[in-house]
Write an enzyme that holds these catalytic residues in place. Structure first.
Site, PDB file in Angstrom:
ATOM      1  N   THR A   1       2.512   0.995  -4.909  1.00  0.00           N
ATOM      2  CA  THR A   1       1.308  -0.427  -4.875  1.00  0.00           C
ATOM      3  C   THR A   1       1.477  -1.717  -5.677  1.00  0.00           C
ATOM      4  O   THR A   1       2.167  -3.214  -5.052  1.00  0.00           O
ATOM      5  CB  THR A   1       0.020   0.029  -4.867  1.00  0.00           C
ATOM      6  OG1 THR A   1       0.063   0.753  -3.763  1.00  0.00           O
ATOM      7  CG2 THR A   1      -0.887  -1.322  -4.067  1.00  0.00           C
TER       8      THR A   1
ATOM      9  N   GLY B   1      -1.592   5.279  -4.006  1.00  0.00           N
ATOM     10  CA  GLY B   1      -2.608   3.989  -4.115  1.00  0.00           C
ATOM     11  C   GLY B   1      -2.360   2.958  -5.697  1.00  0.00           C
ATOM     12  O   GLY B   1      -3.373   2.623  -6.133  1.00  0.00           O
TER      13      GLY B   1
ATOM     14  N   ALA C   1       1.025  -1.351  -0.243  1.00  0.00           N
ATOM     15  CA  ALA C   1       0.055   0.168   0.104  1.00  0.00           C
ATOM     16  C   ALA C   1       1.399   1.120  -0.286  1.00  0.00           C
ATOM     17  O   ALA C   1       1.368   1.369   0.934  1.00  0.00           O
ATOM     18  CB  ALA C   1      -0.788   0.319   1.455  1.00  0.00           C
ATOM     19  N   CYS C   2       0.503   2.256  -0.790  1.00  0.00           N
ATOM     20  CA  CYS C   2       1.706   3.054  -0.761  1.00  0.00           C
ATOM     21  C   CYS C   2       0.195   4.419  -0.684  1.00  0.00           C
ATOM     22  O   CYS C   2      -0.855   3.958  -0.735  1.00  0.00           O
ATOM     23  CB  CYS C   2       2.052   3.202  -2.190  1.00  0.00           C
ATOM     24  SG  CYS C   2       1.037   4.042  -3.421  1.00  0.00           S
ATOM     25  N   PRO C   3       0.935   5.836  -0.077  1.00  0.00           N
ATOM     26  CA  PRO C   3      -0.256   6.728   0.030  1.00  0.00           C
ATOM     27  C   PRO C   3      -1.201   7.202  -1.480  1.00  0.00           C
ATOM     28  O   PRO C   3      -2.229   7.495  -1.206  1.00  0.00           O
ATOM     29  CB  PRO C   3       0.980   7.896   0.274  1.00  0.00           C
ATOM     30  CG  PRO C   3       1.761   7.266   0.367  1.00  0.00           C
ATOM     31  CD  PRO C   3       2.264   6.052  -0.150  1.00  0.00           C
TER      32      PRO C   3
END
Length: 465
Positions: A17, A13, A9-11
């Protein structure tokens, strides 16, 4: 053979990700391990892990830059890292995960399977704590981003009818402005604040965080006030949960009455009587300074934003520059947003051009990746440059920064502004969304060409074996 499950998960998305998931899957398959990766992207969780798969796994890998709920992993051995590490140092991440001794406990304490590594674990925990605040901030940004993008694009669409057409009541332009500016941009600070608090204290932090963020908007403390209220709400809620114990018969009152009431009371009073006025003054002063900026000052700001956008291509430095630009956009300062988006488009576009003009400097796989990078570049997905930077960082990263720094400086120097926080080349087609459109497009092209030329000069020719 090990059985692994993972979450990425990344900020935003969007890119990190899925790139992290792909890297983990490829390495595991190449080394005979069984893996399933759940991606928590911008459209929600995909390839969701079942409870059976979690129970049968030897270790859980969390490669995330935002908050991930861990309740379902109670009693499981786990390893935490960032999406960037999973992409760039996949081998090391998998090896560390297989050696991990941490056991997740829903009591809030993670126990070690081996006491021999206690000192090492404590040191690692301290390192993690130093970056924890940034992770909480990115969680808030990740939940806020879809609202900002939707609101910003709707505001930009209202300009199709003229810059001031929205002022005429009852028109479509006015409706679009009410949706984007009146609704989306009005709640964005509350969402930012709420999910910062959620990242810190889980669900108990959400209500005081949302209310604190709405107060920040109402008292004109803005984006900065929302960040303060989010952290305040999160830590106050966490403090209440950990220190106030009710008799067993009344425990049900904690999440629905005690925590939201006390935390909201504390956060609200602090925001109104302590934080509001000075932060509002800082916001107004910053806005006036940036709006009045011209010449060398504007160019310097653009240069810094450009360098930051290209430095780690979607990593913490890039996200910091983008987050600041979004915050300023919410306050009506639109020039930094223009510089940030232009500079974020430049790295993958420059790589695409380089693969076309210096074909002997790239192998067959890189030529194919270059085409994909070009598509990602026009969409303002800077992460398209990552595969090239990972493979040859000492030549690629300076080349990217050179082009993006130039683009950011030119955009600010030409006085370009942007009403939308995302969209890449597609936003440029919206009339009046970008001011000084011709010079804005020229800034992007100039930076991409500089990056391409630098790569063509610095990279060594591919020698056939």
């Amino acid at each position: 053979m090990a059985k692994l499950v993972a979450i990425t998960a990344c900020p935003t998305g969007i890119a990190h990700t899925f790139m992290a998931a792909s890297a983990l899957e490829k390495f595991a398959q190449d080394n005979g391990h069984e893996i399933k990766v759940e991606t928590q992207g911008s459209v929600g969780a995909k390839n969701k892990l079942t409870q059976s798969e979690i129970e049968n796994a030897d270790v859980v890998i969390i490669a995330a830059d935002t908050h991930v709920e861990m309740e379902r992993f109670d009693g499981k051995r786990f390893f935490e890292t960032s999406t960037a590490e999973a992409i760039k140092n996949t081998t090391e991440v998998l090896q560390n995960a297989l050696r991990s001794t941490k056991i997740h406990s829903n009591s809030g304490k993670n126990h070690d399977a081996s006491l021999k590594q206690k000192v090492t674990e404590i040191k690692e925990d301290r390192k993690t704590q130093t970056t924890g605040a940034y992770k909480h901030l990115l969680t808030g940004v990740s939940y806020m981003l879809p609202i900002v993008v939707a609101g910003g694009l709707l505001i930009a669409l209202s300009f199709v009818f003229g810059i001031e057409a929205f002022k005429e009541e009852g028109t479509l332009a006015a409706a679009l402005m009410n949706i984007g500016g009146g609704a989306a941009f009005h709640i964005m600070v509350a969402v930012l604040s709420g999910y910062i608090a959620f990242s810190i204290a889980d669900r108990p932090g959400l209500a005081p965080g949302l209310i604190g963020g709405m107060l920040a908007s109402n008292i004109e403390a803005g984006f900065l006030g929302g960040i303060i209220s989010g952290f305040l709400a999160g830590y106050v809620a966490k403090l209440i949960v950990e220190n106030i114990k009710l008799p067993e018969n009344f425990e049900g009152l904690m999440p629905v009455l005690v925590v939201p009431l006390l935390a909201t009371l504390v956060v609200g009073l602090v925001m109104i009587y302590i934080v509001g006025e000075p932060v509002s003054y800082i916001n107004e002063a910053l806005k006036n300074f940036l709006e009045g900026m011209s010449g060398s000052n504007a160019i310097l700001i653009g240069l810094i934003l450009g360098l930051m956008m290209a430095f780690d291509m979607g990593g913490p430095v890039n996200k910091a520059a983008y987050t600041v630009s979004v915050g300023l956009l919410a306050n009506g300062v639109t020039a930094p947003m223009a510089a940030a988006m232009a500079a974020g488009m430049t790295p993958p576009l420059g790589i695409f051009i380089a693969t076309m003009i210096a074909k002997n400097k790239f192998d067959a796989a890189e030529h194919q990746a270059g085409k994909a990078a070009g598509v990602l570049g026009i969409c303002f997905i800077t992460e398209g440059a990552i595969p090239f930077a990972v493979k040859d960082p000492l030549r690629v990263i300076p080349s990217l920064m050179l082009g993006s720094g130039l683009t950011g400086a030119m955009s600010m120097g030409f006085g370009c502004t942007l009403a939308a926080p995302h969209g890449g080349i597609f936003v440029l087609a919206i009339p009046n969304a970008v001011t000084n459109l011709g010079m804005y497009a020229f800034s992007i092209l100039a930076g991409a060409l500089v990056t391409a030329i630098a790569l063509s000069v610095l990279k060594k020719p591919i020698t056939s074996k």
